[in-house]
Design a protein around this motif. Structure first.
Motif, PDB file in Angstrom:
ATOM      1  N   ALA A 320       0.765  -1.183   0.103  1.00  0.00           N
ATOM      2  CA  ALA A 320      -0.078  -0.057  -0.033  1.00  0.00           C
ATOM      3  C   ALA A 320       0.831   1.066   0.004  1.00  0.00           C
ATOM      4  O   ALA A 320       0.433   2.279  -0.537  1.00  0.00           O
ATOM      5  CB  ALA A 320      -0.947  -0.204   1.175  1.00  0.00           C
ATOM      6  N   LYS A 321       2.097   1.266   0.680  1.00  0.00           N
ATOM      7  CA  LYS A 321       2.857   2.562   0.914  1.00  0.00           C
ATOM      8  C   LYS A 321       3.226   2.957  -0.607  1.00  0.00           C
ATOM      9  O   LYS A 321       3.009   4.093  -0.742  1.00  0.00           O
ATOM     10  CB  LYS A 321       3.852   2.280   1.812  1.00  0.00           C
ATOM     11  CG  LYS A 321       4.884   3.564   1.969  1.00  0.00           C
ATOM     12  CD  LYS A 321       5.957   3.191   3.046  1.00  0.00           C
ATOM     13  CE  LYS A 321       6.831   4.368   3.366  1.00  0.00           C
ATOM     14  NZ  LYS A 321       7.506   4.038   4.426  1.00  0.00           N
ATOM     15  N   GLU A 323       2.269   1.950  -3.281  1.00  0.00           N
ATOM     16  CA  GLU A 323       1.245   2.310  -4.288  1.00  0.00           C
ATOM     17  C   GLU A 323       0.772   3.746  -4.012  1.00  0.00           C
ATOM     18  O   GLU A 323       0.665   4.426  -5.087  1.00  0.00           O
ATOM     19  CB  GLU A 323       0.036   1.418  -4.001  1.00  0.00           C
ATOM     20  CG  GLU A 323       0.252  -0.042  -4.550  1.00  0.00           C
ATOM     21  CD  GLU A 323      -0.869  -1.178  -4.296  1.00  0.00           C
ATOM     22  OE1 GLU A 323      -1.020  -1.936  -5.312  1.00  0.00           O
ATOM     23  OE2 GLU A 323      -1.629  -1.047  -3.140  1.00  0.00           O
ATOM     24  N   ASN A 324       0.481   4.125  -2.766  1.00  0.00           N
ATOM     25  CA  ASN A 324      -0.001   5.393  -2.559  1.00  0.00           C
ATOM     26  C   ASN A 324       1.016   6.487  -2.682  1.00  0.00           C
ATOM     27  O   ASN A 324       0.510   7.597  -3.075  1.00  0.00           O
ATOM     28  CB  ASN A 324      -0.832   5.367  -1.107  1.00  0.00           C
ATOM     29  CG  ASN A 324      -1.844   4.358  -0.914  1.00  0.00           C
ATOM     30  OD1 ASN A 324      -2.487   4.232  -1.924  1.00  0.00           O
ATOM     31  ND2 ASN A 324      -1.999   3.846   0.337  1.00  0.00           N
ATOM     32  N   GLU A 325       2.145   6.273  -2.129  1.00  0.00           N
ATOM     33  CA  GLU A 325       2.992   7.247  -2.248  1.00  0.00           C
ATOM     34  C   GLU A 325       3.888   7.438  -3.674  1.00  0.00           C
ATOM     35  O   GLU A 325       4.297   8.755  -3.773  1.00  0.00           O
ATOM     36  CB  GLU A 325       3.872   7.117  -1.009  1.00  0.00           C
ATOM     37  CG  GLU A 325       3.508   7.335   0.231  1.00  0.00           C
ATOM     38  CD  GLU A 325       4.606   7.171   1.223  1.00  0.00           C
ATOM     39  OE1 GLU A 325       5.513   7.149   1.322  1.00  0.00           O
ATOM     40  OE2 GLU A 325       3.957   7.076   2.703  1.00  0.00           O
ATOM     41  N   SER A 329       2.023   0.100  -9.021  1.00  0.00           N
ATOM     42  CA  SER A 329       1.093  -1.111  -8.748  1.00  0.00           C
ATOM     43  C   SER A 329       1.586  -2.413  -9.887  1.00  0.00           C
ATOM     44  O   SER A 329       2.254  -2.015 -10.932  1.00  0.00           O
ATOM     45  CB  SER A 329      -0.267  -0.873  -9.171  1.00  0.00           C
ATOM     46  OG  SER A 329      -0.418  -0.241 -10.347  1.00  0.00           O
TER      47      SER A 329
END
Length: 369
Positions: A320-321, A323-325, A329
């Motif tokens: 998630a980190k 991907e989000n930052e 992906s």
């Protein structure tokens, strides 16, 4: 940037070098002027994996040992290196059980000598006094050290345990994972003690082109093609998170360019699969793409063997980190990545043969098992 890739003739390293010279500049909006591949060319290093780059003026190959800090320092100065992507490592768990010393020397001592040589080079070149020192490359930083590690440093997960993430405590269970954990701690210490521009990544199980055929997927592909028994440890219920190597390489390049200095990013493929299911899917894919090999059923091919000592039950990564930052992906699911992998090995049997007969090192290795 001028980038030094250690272990660049290995599996992930060779895929990374190709990605940096082929796609990274456009995808990450960064200029890559030169990639220097440093590899000792031990058993798992294969110069033929970089054969198509020999005429590329942006690529330089150097054979050498990361434990040789004088040699490494000379490379850094000669090629005016801006960033190091450190992948050189002994990485096969079974080999670490049989002979752990080589893993300590390469993974711990080698990482120490490499990162210390880079530290001295940055001080000598005045880069530690630059106003942008310590910033990410995307924010104007001019140097970075990307330390590439593994999810095995976190130990083993139970069936209901949450996935590994950047804050998961370390709990290595093999000499290999312990040596990688030690190198992770060194990289972290050099950031916190000396302010080194270090970024660390931990990945799940990689698969794809150029993987040395002692590892699960290429070994099973060759045995399926030959109709030979496929050895599966224990009852085959150990779970791994499978990451297609090109997806991993994109994540590494993103971490190098966009990653925050001092941060860690875990990279996983979101493909938690039992080993026995991996083998069955592989057999089906090989038989589909090479129908002439379908002389035996999966049940006839699979052979269960005594489990590996200290065999971790489950690995799984929550990406998630990153991907989000950083906007990463995975592009491949396991089915699509597996199909690409099997097709590559079918199309590159000469590469496999060069390893099996030892010609890639000028010697005969004997039969892989």
């Amino acid at each position: 940037m001028n980038i030094l890739v250690t272990g660049g003739a290995g599996f992930i390293g060779s895929n990374l070098v190709h990605y940096l010279l082929r796609d990274a500049a456009e995808e990450l909006s960064v200029s890559i002027d030169k990639v220097v591949t440093l590899d000792k060319l031990t058993y798992a290093g294969n110069r033929s994996s970089l054969e198509d780059l020999e005429a590329d003026p942006r690529h330089v190959f150097a054979q050498g040992d990361i434990c040789d800090d004088v040699f490494v320092g000379g490379l850094l100065r000669e090629h005016n290196i801006d960033a190091v992507m450190h992948l050189a490592a002994e990485s096969h768990v079974d080999r670490s059980i049989d002979g752990p010393e080589a893993f300590i020397l390469t993974n711990v001592v080698g990482t120490f000598r490499l990162i210390d040589a880079f530290r001295k080079y940055l001080v000598e070149s005045g880069r530690t006094k630059l106003p942008n020192y310590g910033k990410s490359i995307a924010d104007g930083g001019e140097s970075a050290f990307l330390h590439v590690s593994t999810d095995e440093v976190f130990g083993s997960l139970g069936p209901q345990d949450p996935m590994f993430c950047e804050t998961t405590p370390y709990s290595p269970n093999s000499p290999y994972s312990a040596s990688k954990a030690g190198s992770d701690h060194l990289a972290r210490a050099y950031h916190h003690t000396y302010g080194m521009p270090v970024i660390t990544t931990n990945c799940s199980n990689n698969y794809g082109p150029f993987q040395f055929p002692e590892k699960l997927l290429p070994l099973m592909i060759q045995k399926t093609l030959r109709g030979e028994p496929l050895p599966v440890y224990g009852d085959g219920t150990n779970i791994r998170d499978w990451l297609y190597v090109e997806d991993h390489c994109r994540g590494l390049a993103m971490a190098l360019v966009r990653g925050a200095i001092g941060e860690t990013y875990v990279i996983g493929g979101k493909n938690e699969i039992r080993n026995i299911d991996v083998v069955r899917q592989l057999i089906a894919t090989v038989h589909q793409l090479a129908p002439e090999s379908a002389t035996k059923s999966a049940d006839d091919l699979i052979t269960y063997v005594k489990d590996r000592p200290g065999h971790d039950q489950r690995y799984a990564i929550d990406p998630a980190k990153i991907e989000n930052e950083l906007g990463w992906s995975p592009r491949e699911d396991f089915a699509s990545g597996l199909r690409k992998t099997v097709q590559w090995y079918l199309d590159n049997q000469a590469w496999i043969s060069g390893i099996e007969d030892g010609s890639y090192r000028g010697e005969r290795l004997g039969t892989l098992a």
